[in-house]
Design an enzyme around this catalytic site. Sequence first.
Site, PDB file in Angstrom:
ATOM      1  N   ILE A  12     -34.284   0.662 -46.835  1.00 33.23           N
ATOM      2  CA  ILE A  12     -35.090   0.401 -45.633  1.00 33.23           C
ATOM      3  C   ILE A  12     -36.581   0.530 -45.944  1.00 33.23           C
ATOM      4  O   ILE A  12     -37.394  -0.299 -45.516  1.00 33.23           O
ATOM      5  CB  ILE A  12     -34.662   1.349 -44.486  1.00 33.23           C
ATOM      6  N   LEU A  33     -37.059   7.554 -57.163  1.00 30.67           N
ATOM      7  CA  LEU A  33     -36.184   6.557 -57.807  1.00 30.67           C
ATOM      8  C   LEU A  33     -34.770   7.099 -58.057  1.00 30.67           C
ATOM      9  O   LEU A  33     -34.063   6.605 -58.925  1.00 30.67           O
ATOM     10  CB  LEU A  33     -36.809   6.018 -59.110  1.00 30.67           C
ATOM     11  N   GLY A  36     -33.737   4.767 -54.891  1.00 33.04           N
ATOM     12  CA  GLY A  36     -34.616   3.596 -54.859  1.00 33.04           C
ATOM     13  C   GLY A  36     -34.756   2.959 -56.233  1.00 33.04           C
ATOM     14  O   GLY A  36     -34.388   3.550 -57.242  1.00 33.04           O
ATOM     15  N   ASP A  54     -41.303  13.525 -56.051  1.00 34.78           N
ATOM     16  CA  ASP A  54     -40.228  14.096 -55.249  1.00 34.78           C
ATOM     17  C   ASP A  54     -40.817  14.599 -53.929  1.00 34.78           C
ATOM     18  O   ASP A  54     -41.821  15.319 -53.936  1.00 34.78           O
ATOM     19  CB  ASP A  54     -39.611  15.264 -56.046  1.00 34.78           C
ATOM     20  N   TYR A 142     -25.788  16.387 -42.864  1.00 35.54           N
ATOM     21  CA  TYR A 142     -26.750  15.277 -42.753  1.00 35.54           C
ATOM     22  C   TYR A 142     -27.274  15.140 -41.318  1.00 35.54           C
ATOM     23  O   TYR A 142     -28.488  15.043 -41.094  1.00 35.54           O
ATOM     24  CB  TYR A 142     -26.062  13.982 -43.202  1.00 35.54           C
ATOM     25  N   VAL A 186     -20.456  -0.305 -44.819  1.00 36.58           N
ATOM     26  CA  VAL A 186     -19.291  -1.192 -44.876  1.00 36.58           C
ATOM     27  C   VAL A 186     -19.692  -2.656 -45.066  1.00 36.58           C
ATOM     28  O   VAL A 186     -19.025  -3.409 -45.780  1.00 36.58           O
ATOM     29  CB  VAL A 186     -18.400  -0.986 -43.621  1.00 36.58           C
ATOM     30  N   ARG A 210     -19.027  -0.396 -34.431  1.00 36.86           N
ATOM     31  CA  ARG A 210     -20.343   0.139 -34.738  1.00 36.86           C
ATOM     32  C   ARG A 210     -21.402  -0.782 -34.122  1.00 36.86           C
ATOM     33  O   ARG A 210     -21.135  -1.937 -33.805  1.00 36.86           O
ATOM     34  CB  ARG A 210     -20.578   0.176 -36.258  1.00 36.86           C
TER      35      ARG A 210
HETATM   36  C1  UD2 Z   1     -23.179   5.547 -40.564  1.00 33.82           C
HETATM   37  C2  UD2 Z   1     -24.268   5.787 -41.577  1.00 33.82           C
HETATM   38  C3  UD2 Z   1     -24.411   7.250 -41.873  1.00 33.82           C
HETATM   39  C4  UD2 Z   1     -24.592   8.067 -40.598  1.00 33.82           C
HETATM   40  C5  UD2 Z   1     -23.448   7.728 -39.637  1.00 33.82           C
HETATM   41  C6  UD2 Z   1     -23.673   8.401 -38.307  1.00 33.82           C
HETATM   42  C7  UD2 Z   1     -24.334   3.813 -42.994  1.00 33.82           C
HETATM   43  C8  UD2 Z   1     -24.021   3.256 -44.336  1.00 33.82           C
HETATM   44  N1  UD2 Z   1     -23.971   5.089 -42.809  1.00 33.82           N
HETATM   45  O1  UD2 Z   1     -21.935   5.899 -41.124  1.00 33.82           O
HETATM   46  O2  UD2 Z   1     -25.534   7.458 -42.715  1.00 33.82           O
HETATM   47  O3  UD2 Z   1     -25.842   7.781 -40.025  1.00 33.82           O
HETATM   48  O4  UD2 Z   1     -23.382   6.316 -39.392  1.00 33.82           O
HETATM   49  O5  UD2 Z   1     -22.620   8.196 -37.449  1.00 33.82           O
HETATM   50  O6  UD2 Z   1     -24.922   3.178 -42.141  1.00 33.82           O
HETATM   51  N2  UD2 Z   1     -15.083   1.259 -43.588  1.00 33.82           N
HETATM   52  C9  UD2 Z   1     -13.980   0.500 -43.952  1.00 33.82           C
HETATM   53  N3  UD2 Z   1     -13.901   0.014 -45.223  1.00 33.82           N
HETATM   54  C10 UD2 Z   1     -14.871   0.278 -46.167  1.00 33.82           C
HETATM   55  C11 UD2 Z   1     -15.991   1.060 -45.799  1.00 33.82           C
HETATM   56  C12 UD2 Z   1     -16.069   1.541 -44.502  1.00 33.82           C
HETATM   57  O7  UD2 Z   1     -13.072   0.259 -43.140  1.00 33.82           O
HETATM   58  O8  UD2 Z   1     -14.728  -0.210 -47.310  1.00 33.82           O
HETATM   59  C13 UD2 Z   1     -15.172   1.724 -42.191  1.00 33.82           C
HETATM   60  C14 UD2 Z   1     -15.384   3.215 -42.046  1.00 33.82           C
HETATM   61  O9  UD2 Z   1     -14.162   3.893 -42.110  1.00 33.82           O
HETATM   62  C15 UD2 Z   1     -16.029   3.267 -40.653  1.00 33.82           C
HETATM   63  C16 UD2 Z   1     -16.851   1.962 -40.576  1.00 33.82           C
HETATM   64  O10 UD2 Z   1     -16.312   1.117 -41.597  1.00 33.82           O
HETATM   65  O11 UD2 Z   1     -15.040   3.244 -39.647  1.00 33.82           O
HETATM   66  C17 UD2 Z   1     -18.323   2.154 -40.838  1.00 33.82           C
HETATM   67  O12 UD2 Z   1     -18.489   2.914 -42.024  1.00 33.82           O
HETATM   68  P1  UD2 Z   1     -19.909   3.061 -42.771  1.00 33.82           P
HETATM   69  O13 UD2 Z   1     -19.691   3.961 -43.935  1.00 33.82           O
HETATM   70  O14 UD2 Z   1     -20.516   1.731 -43.013  1.00 33.82           O
HETATM   71  O15 UD2 Z   1     -20.859   3.746 -41.689  1.00 33.82           O
HETATM   72  P2  UD2 Z   1     -20.646   5.049 -40.771  1.00 33.82           P
HETATM   73  O16 UD2 Z   1     -20.693   4.575 -39.356  1.00 33.82           O
HETATM   74  O17 UD2 Z   1     -19.502   5.864 -41.192  1.00 33.82           O
END
Ligand code: UD2
Length: 309
Positions: A12, A33, A36, A54, A142, A186, A210
């Site tokens: 981002i 890095l 990044g 850092d 986190y 994802v 989401r």
């Molecule tokens: C997001 C944020 C995280 C935190 C969180 C707060 C991202 C990458 N992560 O996590 O930092 O802010 O929200 O709630 O934006 N999934 C699959 N298959 C895959 C990978 C993921 O089904 O190969 C599913 C996973 O189980 C979940 C959904 O996709 O139900 C979203 O997963 P994610 O890791 O992209 O993001 P999230 O919402 O867990």
Amino acid sequence: MRALVTGGAGFIGSHIAERLVRTGHAVRVLDDLSAGKRANLAAVAGDVELVVADVRDAARVDELARDCDVIFHEAAIVSVPYSVEHPIQTNGVNVIGTLNVLEAARKQGVRRVVFACSAAVYGEDPAQPKTESMLPSPVSPYGVEKLASEHYLAAWSRLFGLETVSLRYFNVFGPRQDPSSPYSGVISIFVSRFLAGQPVTIFGDGEQYRDFVYVDNVVDANLAAATRDGISGRAFNVGCGRRTTLNQLVAILGHITGRAVLPRHEAPRAGDIRESLADISRARRELAYEPRIDVDEGLARLVEDVRRG
Ligand code: UD2
């Protein structure tokens, strides 16, 4: 303006840095890095002062804040599962790092700090959509670290008159998001797999949803947060205000890429929340934020970008 972007070589942060350069601002980037990459700033390399440092190094942060008008604080360890495994380390980067930024801003007379917060502050509260007035109850280190940082921002605004704005990002996606870790977003994983003709795995039935938001919209929100009056000490959701299930995501990607991929289903991931949707009316009202690029358009742009390599 002159801006410092912490984490500016990351996913981002590099998009914020790039937009700032393209709109005529002077940009300094602090990045260790660890996540990044220099390559993320390739398009504007000649116009960005990249300092490898850092964010836990208070003296360095103080030095780099000098003469800056605004700091965009994106530096963080962003993995929720990693924070569960290594809470002392993530607290150091995610909380002490934020304190270093706030103290540097105060001492150096920086006008405003814009902070990359997260929907993780909401935790498992099932109420949807999320509004900023809900009581946060994070369930991961986190989320706690992002919430603590947000409180520090608001306190620094009240105590010292430093202008601070906290942006609670929902599920951000776009070019340069690293698909290589099992904890990657994802969308980054699915896009790279679709284009490689590999299968995708859905954890659960795929009906979880989401609020996916394309990174350019997040940059818009950051620029508004840096410049609008009367919002100091405030927190804003940054999403699209639209829910997309994983099953819908697979269908949209199938349409865009012209490939039918049959997902494999596995057990839901431990600790996952089922649903997450932002109410973005506060950002609309106070930041004049409008997600210009919807999820479909964002996915099309991302696929195009990954195809180009
Ligand atoms: C997001 C944020 C995280 C935190 C969180 C707060 C991202 C990458 N992560 O996590 O930092 O802010 O929200 O709630 O934006 N999934 C699959 N298959 C895959 C990978 C993921 O089904 O190969 C599913 C996973 O189980 C979940 C959904 O996709 O139900 C979203 O997963 P994610 O890791 O992209 O993001 P999230 O919402 O867990």
